[in-house]
Design an enzyme around this catalytic site. Structure first.
Site, PDB file in Angstrom:
ATOM      1  N   SER A 140      13.790 -12.877  -1.395  1.00  0.00           N
ATOM      2  CA  SER A 140      12.563 -13.558  -0.970  1.00  0.00           C
ATOM      3  C   SER A 140      12.866 -14.995  -0.571  1.00  0.00           C
ATOM      4  CB  SER A 140      11.536 -13.558  -2.101  1.00  0.00           C
ATOM      5  OG  SER A 140      10.448 -14.388  -1.743  1.00  0.00           O
ATOM      6  N   TYR A 153       9.711 -14.997 -10.866  1.00  0.00           N
ATOM      7  CA  TYR A 153       9.946 -14.223  -9.645  1.00  0.00           C
ATOM      8  C   TYR A 153      11.057 -14.856  -8.805  1.00  0.00           C
ATOM      9  CZ  TYR A 153       8.931 -12.122  -5.086  1.00  0.00           C
ATOM     10  OH  TYR A 153       9.040 -11.469  -3.888  1.00  0.00           O
TER      11      TYR A 153
HETATM   12  N1  LIG Z   1       4.795  -9.631   0.017  1.00  0.00           N
HETATM   13  C1  LIG Z   1       5.589 -10.663   0.278  1.00  0.00           C
HETATM   14  O1  LIG Z   1       5.162 -11.705   0.787  1.00  0.00           O
HETATM   15  C2  LIG Z   1       7.044 -10.591  -0.045  1.00  0.00           C
HETATM   16  C3  LIG Z   1       7.853 -11.639   0.375  1.00  0.00           C
HETATM   17  C4  LIG Z   1       9.200 -11.630   0.083  1.00  0.00           C
HETATM   18  C5  LIG Z   1       9.747 -10.558  -0.602  1.00  0.00           C
HETATM   19  N2  LIG Z   1       8.947  -9.532  -0.996  1.00  0.00           N
HETATM   20  C6  LIG Z   1       9.599  -8.429  -1.725  1.00  0.00           C
HETATM   21  O2  LIG Z   1       9.291  -7.206  -1.085  1.00  0.00           O
HETATM   22  C7  LIG Z   1       9.225  -6.165  -2.050  1.00  0.00           C
HETATM   23  C8  LIG Z   1       7.868  -5.454  -1.961  1.00  0.00           C
HETATM   24  O3  LIG Z   1       6.850  -6.411  -2.201  1.00  0.00           O
HETATM   25  P1  LIG Z   1       5.308  -6.100  -1.960  1.00  0.00           P
HETATM   26  O4  LIG Z   1       4.677  -7.346  -1.482  1.00  0.00           O
HETATM   27  O5  LIG Z   1       5.167  -4.859  -1.169  1.00  0.00           O
HETATM   28  O6  LIG Z   1       4.876  -5.875  -3.492  1.00  0.00           O
HETATM   29  P2  LIG Z   1       3.874  -4.784  -4.136  1.00  0.00           P
HETATM   30  O7  LIG Z   1       3.586  -5.266  -5.511  1.00  0.00           O
HETATM   31  O8  LIG Z   1       2.739  -4.527  -3.206  1.00  0.00           O
HETATM   32  O9  LIG Z   1       4.778  -3.463  -4.187  1.00  0.00           O
HETATM   33  C9  LIG Z   1       5.847  -3.337  -5.084  1.00  0.00           C
HETATM   34  C10 LIG Z   1       6.165  -1.862  -5.259  1.00  0.00           C
HETATM   35  O10 LIG Z   1       7.172  -1.768  -6.280  1.00  0.00           O
HETATM   36  C11 LIG Z   1       6.738  -0.809  -7.239  1.00  0.00           C
HETATM   37  N3  LIG Z   1       7.231  -1.120  -8.574  1.00  0.00           N
HETATM   38  C12 LIG Z   1       6.843  -2.135  -9.390  1.00  0.00           C
HETATM   39  N4  LIG Z   1       7.441  -2.017 -10.589  1.00  0.00           N
HETATM   40  C13 LIG Z   1       8.223  -0.902 -10.540  1.00  0.00           C
HETATM   41  C14 LIG Z   1       9.059  -0.260 -11.482  1.00  0.00           C
HETATM   42  N5  LIG Z   1       9.194  -0.701 -12.737  1.00  0.00           N
HETATM   43  N6  LIG Z   1       9.726   0.853 -11.101  1.00  0.00           N
HETATM   44  C15 LIG Z   1       9.560   1.349  -9.829  1.00  0.00           C
HETATM   45  N7  LIG Z   1       8.773   0.785  -8.894  1.00  0.00           N
HETATM   46  C16 LIG Z   1       8.098  -0.331  -9.255  1.00  0.00           C
HETATM   47  C17 LIG Z   1       5.217  -0.892  -7.204  1.00  0.00           C
HETATM   48  O11 LIG Z   1       4.606   0.255  -7.787  1.00  0.00           O
HETATM   49  C18 LIG Z   1       4.946  -1.060  -5.729  1.00  0.00           C
HETATM   50  O12 LIG Z   1       4.891   0.186  -5.058  1.00  0.00           O
HETATM   51  C19 LIG Z   1       9.464  -6.805  -3.414  1.00  0.00           C
HETATM   52  O13 LIG Z   1      10.835  -6.700  -3.758  1.00  0.00           O
HETATM   53  C20 LIG Z   1       9.104  -8.258  -3.155  1.00  0.00           C
HETATM   54  O14 LIG Z   1       9.750  -9.115  -4.038  1.00  0.00           O
HETATM   55  C21 LIG Z   1       7.609  -9.516  -0.732  1.00  0.00           C
END
Ligand SMILES: NC(=O)c1ccc[n+]([C@@H]2O[C@H](COP(=O)([O-])OP(=O)(O)OC[C@H]3O[C@@H](n4cnc5c(N)ncnc54)[C@H](O)[C@@H]3O)[C@@H](O)[C@H]2O)c1
Length: 246
Positions: A140, A153
């Protein structure tokens, strides 16, 4: 670019960015196995995309081992790609460093850091067997510029970048490429807490101004999973519409 016939596991694919990544990889011809702790939502996504689904709790080593065994059965022992996307990204923002609950800190590290290590470790034998394995980790932007009130995070995502480099060196001799993408702030369930003013700051500060959606990230992930991407191994790519440059 085609991922025709390549077996790829996407963790955290039940919603958000993981679901969009899975959709993009399905379009590119990948044979997908989706894994998530949200079984009902994950199964529905898998059905829609013609993928299979395996339940997975990244916080539990036995669950990770069971997932890997099932992936081995479904792929005949050959895996071409792993997207370590599943993470605790929701419900932990906007909290000052001195108010983070220690149990929450430990849970974030267990899932985001230890889970990424163990999921990769469990699938390496299958990735090695395919002769062209690729691992793409979700890092991220927040860890690179130091987002405030998001300490557990950002620390976990900094660790993911460090692991990406070490894994790249350990797995390079097997021609397994390991990279990370560091998206900027996206509009997903996990960023609902971010104040409107912060979204505007990002949007105006980008070389390509405006919001970023999960679909702006997925093409880079698809490329990093391809045969062509091995030379990028170890790198973290900030996919942020030019918010800052490395
Ligand atoms: N949304 C953003 O702005 C953003 C920015 C940078 C990085 N990210 C990264 O992208 C990825 C997805 O983020 P998102 O925004 O879609 O988040 P989100 O919370 O919408 O989705 C996360 C997913 O991971 C799953 N998850 C959580 N805990 C788990 C576990 N213990 N075992 C298995 N699965 C599990 C959840 O059920 C969900 O489907 C993450 O790694 C996040 O750090 C997101």
């Amino acid at each position: 670019m085609t991922l025709d016939g390549r077996h790829i596991v996407v963790t955290g694919a039940a919603r958000g960015l993981g679901e969009r990544i899975a959709a993009r990889l399905a379009d590119a011809g990948a044979r997908l196995i989706l894994a998530d702790v949200l079984a009902e939502e994950g199964r529905a996504v898998a059905e829609r995309l013609g993928a299979s689904f395996v339940p997975l709790d990244l916080g539990e080593p036995e669950s990770i081992e069971a997932m890997a065994a099932e992936v081995g059965r479904q792929t005949g022992g050959l895996l071409h790609g792993l997207v370590n996307n599943g993470a605790i990204a929701t419900g932990i923002g906007g909290i000052p460093h001195d108010q983070i609950d220690i149990d929450v800190w430990d849970r974030v590290m267990r899932v985001n850091v230890r889970g990424t290590w163990l999921a990769t470790r469990a699938l390496v034998p299958l990735l090695r067997a395919s002769g062209s394995g690729r691992v793409v980790n979700l890092a991220s932007d927040t860890a690179l510029w130091g987002a405030p009130r998001l300490m557990a995070y950002t620390a976990s995502k900094g660790a993911v970048m460090a692991m990406t480099r070490s894994y790249a060196r350990e797995l390079g001799p097997d021609r397994i490429g390991v990279t990370a993408v560091a998206p900027g702030i996206l509009t997903t369930e996990s960023t609902g807490y971010v104040p409107e003013a912060r979204h505007r700051l990002y949007e105006e500060g980008r070389a390509v101004p405006g919001p970023q959606s999960p679909d702006d990230i997925t093409g880079t992930v698809a490329f990093l999973l391809s045969e062509d991407a091995l030379t990028l191994t170890g790198q973290t790519l900030p996919v942020n519409n030019g918010f800052w440059f490395n």
